[in-house]
Design a protein around this motif. Structure first.
Motif, PDB file in Angstrom:
ATOM      1  N   SER A   1       8.505  78.628  20.918  1.00 33.84           N
ATOM      2  CA  SER A   1       7.666  77.807  21.802  1.00 33.84           C
ATOM      3  C   SER A   1       8.519  76.811  22.576  1.00 33.84           C
ATOM      4  O   SER A   1       9.626  76.446  22.152  1.00 33.84           O
ATOM      5  N   LEU A   2       7.990  76.411  23.711  1.00 38.96           N
ATOM      6  CA  LEU A   2       8.689  75.427  24.550  1.00 38.96           C
ATOM      7  C   LEU A   2       7.662  74.470  25.129  1.00 38.96           C
ATOM      8  O   LEU A   2       6.625  74.901  25.665  1.00 38.96           O
ATOM      9  N   GLU A   3       7.953  73.159  25.029  1.00 40.81           N
ATOM     10  CA  GLU A   3       7.065  72.170  25.647  1.00 40.81           C
ATOM     11  C   GLU A   3       7.420  72.045  27.125  1.00 40.81           C
ATOM     12  O   GLU A   3       8.602  71.905  27.470  1.00 40.81           O
ATOM     13  N   ILE A   4       6.414  72.104  27.983  1.00 41.97           N
ATOM     14  CA  ILE A   4       6.644  71.985  29.430  1.00 41.97           C
ATOM     15  C   ILE A   4       5.612  71.019  30.017  1.00 41.97           C
ATOM     16  O   ILE A   4       4.578  70.775  29.389  1.00 41.97           O
ATOM     17  N   PRO A   5       5.856  70.495  31.229  1.00 43.97           N
ATOM     18  CA  PRO A   5       4.814  69.686  31.864  1.00 43.97           C
ATOM     19  C   PRO A   5       3.633  70.580  32.250  1.00 43.97           C
ATOM     20  O   PRO A   5       3.838  71.760  32.567  1.00 43.97           O
ATOM     21  N   GLU A   6       2.408  70.032  32.258  1.00 40.50           N
ATOM     22  CA  GLU A   6       1.238  70.866  32.552  1.00 40.50           C
ATOM     23  C   GLU A   6       1.334  71.527  33.935  1.00 40.50           C
ATOM     24  O   GLU A   6       0.873  72.655  34.121  1.00 40.50           O
ATOM     25  N   GLU A   7       1.985  70.834  34.905  1.00 39.97           N
ATOM     26  CA  GLU A   7       2.097  71.400  36.267  1.00 39.97           C
ATOM     27  C   GLU A   7       2.842  72.734  36.257  1.00 39.97           C
ATOM     28  O   GLU A   7       2.721  73.512  37.201  1.00 39.97           O
ATOM     29  N   GLN A   8       3.624  72.989  35.219  1.00 40.67           N
ATOM     30  CA  GLN A   8       4.384  74.256  35.193  1.00 40.67           C
ATOM     31  C   GLN A   8       3.652  75.382  34.454  1.00 40.67           C
ATOM     32  O   GLN A   8       4.192  76.464  34.268  1.00 40.67           O
ATOM     33  N   MET A   9       2.418  75.100  34.056  1.00 34.26           N
ATOM     34  CA  MET A   9       1.691  76.093  33.247  1.00 34.26           C
ATOM     35  C   MET A   9       1.457  77.397  34.020  1.00 34.26           C
ATOM     36  O   MET A   9       1.535  78.479  33.438  1.00 34.26           O
ATOM     37  N   GLN A  10       1.178  77.301  35.326  1.00 29.22           N
ATOM     38  CA  GLN A  10       0.950  78.532  36.103  1.00 29.22           C
ATOM     39  C   GLN A  10       2.229  79.338  36.228  1.00 29.22           C
ATOM     40  O   GLN A  10       2.223  80.562  36.104  1.00 29.22           O
ATOM     41  N   ALA A  11       3.325  78.645  36.474  1.00 31.71           N
ATOM     42  CA  ALA A  11       4.608  79.342  36.568  1.00 31.71           C
ATOM     43  C   ALA A  11       4.943  80.009  35.226  1.00 31.71           C
ATOM     44  O   ALA A  11       5.423  81.151  35.181  1.00 31.71           O
ATOM     45  N   ALA A  12       4.632  79.314  34.142  1.00 34.97           N
ATOM     46  CA  ALA A  12       4.896  79.870  32.811  1.00 34.97           C
ATOM     47  C   ALA A  12       4.029  81.100  32.560  1.00 34.97           C
ATOM     48  O   ALA A  12       4.460  82.053  31.904  1.00 34.97           O
TER      49      ALA A  12
END
Ligand SMILES: NC(=O)c1ccc[n+]([C@@H]2O[C@H](COP(=O)([O-])OP(=O)(O)OC[C@H]3O[C@@H](n4cnc5c(N)ncnc54)[C@H](OP(=O)(O)O)[C@@H]3O)[C@@H](O)[C@H]2O)c1
Length: 264
Positions: free
Chosen positions: A152-163
């Motif tokens: 798992s990796l923590e990311i900012p919510e704005e990157q959720m679509q890219a993820a």
């Protein structure tokens, strides 16, 4: 850990299997409306199968929601008065923002948003997670849960679509690359079963080389490309035909599409 999986469908059951196989829960509630398909989970002594979401929430601390997006809001409304400071709300629902969850259950709850992929069914998912402000205090717990089922990796919510493109759609991209390699292997004389075996295990080995050694892909390529040899000749031909370029363009196209869907 007392875990409830609200919406034990494809993804929910994959998570349930991952948790059960790694002995990750002291008790587990699985919920859905039609219980026929999940009755057999009661053979695990610590699993309760029910269509009563409120009962599941009352008896659990970690609530993993895996229903279809259209059902999520109503289920949050149904259980919100039961949520206390012991609960960690983990959503797997694509496109459902943290602020939308906070509007319903309040920002004073531990809220985690996650994006696993289908490899979670074999405990090998790349799962991206983010949280609301309070949820930051439980992010390590969420990571520990998803790390039992991959990485798992923590990311900012704005990157959720890219993820979503790289990790969830990414499963399809890698499948196509494995299939193409399989087709090449058949042309070189392997039967279909052997060809796929060679392709998928080589793919797995390549990824593991990077994961285990921390090297850059180009470093590993240098190790297997002899000057004037067959590997560099094949690789350069693939690049002349646009291998890297077509992958990058496909990824960007998927991202543009998901961005349009979210706006629409
Ligand atoms: N599949 C993936 O790879 C993947 C990856 C990332 C994110 N997601 C997200 O995960 C979510 C679930 O996807 P999925 O493919 O697992 O869908 P799914 O197979 O349709 O599972 C959803 C489950 O929710 C149950 N459900 C519906 N209403 C309910 C209610 N009121 N209370 C309790 N359970 C209820 C349904 O069973 P009943 O009809 O019997 O109630 C169904 O089994 C989606 O929001 C999706 O965006 C999926």
């Amino acid at each position: 850990m007392k875990i409830a999986i609200i919406g034990a469908g494809n993804l929910g059951l994959s998570i349930a299997k991952g948790v059960l196989h790694s002995n990750g829960a002291t008790t587990m509630y699985l919920t859905k409306r039609n219980l026929d398909e999940i009755k057999n989970f009661e053979k695990y002594g610590n699993v309760t199968v029910t269509s009563d979401n409120r009962e599941a929430v009352k008896h659990s601390d970690i609530l993993i929601f895996a229903v279809q997006p259209g059902h999520f809001q109503a289920i949050l409304e149904q259980v919100k008065d039961l949520l206390t400071e012991k609960h960690v709300v983990i959503s797997t629902i694509t496109g459902f923002s943290i602020s939308k969850m906070e509007e319903t259950i309040g920002s004073d709850k531990y809220i985690i948003r996650s994006m696993p992929n289908t490899a979670i069914s074999v405990s090998n998912s790349m799962t991206c997670i983010c949280s609301n402000e309070l949820g930051k205090k439980r992010i390590d717990l969420a990571k520990a849960i998803f790390n039992r089922m991959g990485h798992s990796l923590e990311i900012p919510e704005e990157q959720m679509q890219a993820a979503t493109v790289i990790c969830a759609s990414g499963i399809a991209f890698w499948m196509r690359l494995i299939r193409a390699t399989t087709q090449g292997a058949i042309q070189l004389g392997f039967d279909a079963k052997e060809a796929q075996e060679l392709a998928m295990h080589t793919c797995n080995g390549a990824a593991n080389l990077l994961i285990e050694s921390g090297t850059h892909p180009e470093e590993e390529i240098d190790r297997v490309t002899t000057p004037k040899g067959c590997t560099i000749e094949g690789l350069n031909e693939m690049e002349h035909q646009g291998l890297s370029s077509s992958l990058i363009r496909g990824i960007v196209t998927s991202f543009e599409k998901i961005s349009q869907i979210r706006k629409g």
